[in-house]
Write an enzyme that holds these catalytic residues in place. Structure first.
Site, mmCIF file in Angstrom:
data_model
loop_
_atom_site.group_PDB
_atom_site.id
_atom_site.type_symbol
_atom_site.label_atom_id
_atom_site.label_comp_id
_atom_site.label_asym_id
_atom_site.label_seq_id
_atom_site.Cartn_x
_atom_site.Cartn_y
_atom_site.Cartn_z
ATOM 1 N N CYS A 95 0.807 -1.220 0.000
ATOM 2 C CA CYS A 95 0.000 0.000 0.000
ATOM 3 C C CYS A 95 0.841 1.272 0.000
ATOM 4 C CB CYS A 95 -0.952 0.015 1.200
ATOM 5 S SG CYS A 95 -0.116 -0.037 2.793
ATOM 6 N N ALA A 140 -5.000 -9.516 0.376
ATOM 7 C CA ALA A 140 -4.299 -9.751 1.644
ATOM 8 C C ALA A 140 -4.548 -8.624 2.637
ATOM 9 C CB ALA A 140 -2.796 -9.905 1.381
ATOM 10 N N ALA A 164 -7.154 -6.691 2.796
ATOM 11 C CA ALA A 164 -8.540 -6.814 3.274
ATOM 12 C C ALA A 164 -8.644 -7.925 4.314
ATOM 13 C CB ALA A 164 -9.465 -7.096 2.100
#
Length: 441
Positions: free
Chosen positions: A48, A195, A197
């Site tokens: 992210c 992953a 989530a």
């Protein structure tokens, strides 16, 4: 063969640019490795807040060419110009490669320092590269060493023992904004089934949030909730779920955003206070949802700024372990560089010995005396080879393999081609890795 990396993360770029770089990340490695260039293998680490490419070139002289091939592929998949991609991705070579990856795997380079999720992301990056057939044994060793370092730092320091992560810090902020001690009894809608989530789902459940709806634009919500709990939400039932939610968590990173107008339509008067947590690089929610009454928006940048700092002593201790692990890895890699030369010297010496023993047998037959002579000669040769073998390992670990190769040429006339035996060993390791994956499939 030479390892190098191209790195872009929250520490040196804005997250919007990181997101654009990582678009089509899976396709980049497949395209690059399949093409006719100087890239032997690649592992992509896309999270992210970072996009990092670890690659292997044939020789040090080929790194620039290999880098150019990767830059061109990233440009094609991201839509950015090659100039933009080149400026955004910092190149690392030599000891900097393991040092950075080991620091990343331990959470030292994370937005939330010490977060635990990154270690799993590093392991999954290696697995994905192996499954796609774009990895090499040298990259396997690098990533396995990174995972081992993460375990060692976790076991020997206080870094990460609090179990902090981007998700946990975000949910702590959400509880503060809603002025509640926990999220027990809250209704949440989770966007995404990857992953990240999964980690968010686990954190929500740990905090007592049992009414969780899951939405997936790709239609994987049913499969996701079947193993993790929660209620799958479709396009038709999503508005109803949004209307009664007190918490929205975005982890999908798709091109579809929830606009403020759509959220305003489903939230009538008297709607509960809503906290929107957007953890996707490519934003699941439009920024203007923060302007809606009764709605708070938390982003990756918000979470990064709010994350508590680890104690300086812990960081120093963890950084020392990472630095030591990087040095050990580099020495181990260097030590492998003269394996082929050691074998060449042994083969040359043993060939001379075998010729001489054959002459003795021809003259004196296979007598007891001949056996005694052979035994003594082999023991002598073994002793003579001991010091050259030790020196080879010492010079290789010090990064001075060239001196040893030059000595072999000067003393014995042996012109050894670098990497021949190492390539064979790497092929064996690769076959073992493939076999292990087939066995576990």
């Amino acid at each position: 063969m030479v390892l190098f990396s191209l790195v872009a993360s929250h520490s040196n770029l804005d997250l919007e640019t990181v997101a654009r770089l990582s678009a089509g990340a899976a396709g980049v490695s497949a395209d690059v490795v399949a093409a006719d260039n100087d890239v032997v293998g690649m592992v992509t680490l896309a999270t992210c807040n970072r996009y990092e490419l670890y690659a292997q070139a044939r020789t040090a002289e080929d790194v620039e060419s290999a880098r150019s091939s990767i830059i061109a592929a990233v440009s094609t998949h991201s839509g950015l110009t090659e100039h933009q991609v080149s400026n955004a991705l910092a190149t690392q070579q030599g000891p900097a490669v393991p040092r950075h990856l080991f620091a990343v795997s331990t959470g030292l380079e994370s937005a939330v320092v010490g977060e635990r999720e990154i270690a799993g992301q590093v392991r999954r990056a290696l697995s994905s590269a192996q499954e796609a057939g774009v990895c090499t044994p040298a990259l396997v060793r690098l990533f396995q060493a990174a995972s081992k370092t993460a375990k060692d730092v976790g076991a020997r320091t206080a870094l990460g023992r609090r179990g902090m992560s981007i998700v946990s810090v975000a949910l702590d902020l959400a509880a503060e904004l809603q002025d509640v001690p926990s999220l027990a009894g809250r209704t949440a809608v989770l966007f995404g089934t990857g992953a990240d989530a999964g980690a968010a789902m686990a954190q929500l459940a740990q905090r007592g949030c049992t009414d969780i709806h899951v939405y997936s634009a790709s239609g994987r919500a049913e499969t996701f909730t079947a193993s993790r709990g929660g209620t799958a939400v479709s396009d038709e039932s999503l508005p109803g779920a949004l209307a009664g939610a007190q918490l929205l968590v975005g982890c999908s990173g798709t091109d579809r955003q929830v606009p403020a107008t759509d959220l305003a339509q489903v939230r009538g008067e008297g709607a509960p206070q809503l906290t929107v947590i957007d953890l996707a690089l490519t934003h699941d929610f439009a920024p203007d949802v923060a302007d809606l009454p009764g709605v708070d928006l938390l982003t990756l940048e918000t979470v990064r700024q709010a994350a508590p700092a680890e104690q300086s002593a812990t960081l120093v201790e963890a950084a020392k372990l990472v630095a030591d692990a990087a040095v050990n890895f580099e020495q181990a890699q260097n030590a492998r560089s003269l394996d082929h030369a050691i074998v060449a010297l042994r083969r040359h010496t043993m060939a001379v010995l075998d010729d001489e023993i054959a002459k003795i047998r021809q003259q004196h037959g296979c007598t007891a005396a001949t056996a005694e002579v052979e035994f003594a000669m082999r023991r002598m040769v073994k002793q003579l080879l001991h010091v050259p073998t030790v020196r080879a390992k010492e010079l290789a670990a010090a990064g001075d393999a060239e001196s040893y190769l030059a000595a072999l040429d000067a003393l014995y006339g042996l012109k050894v081609e670098p990497g021949v035996l190492e390539a064979a060993a790497d092929s064996k390791l690769g076959a073992q890795a493939d076999g292990g994956r087939e066995a576990s499939a």
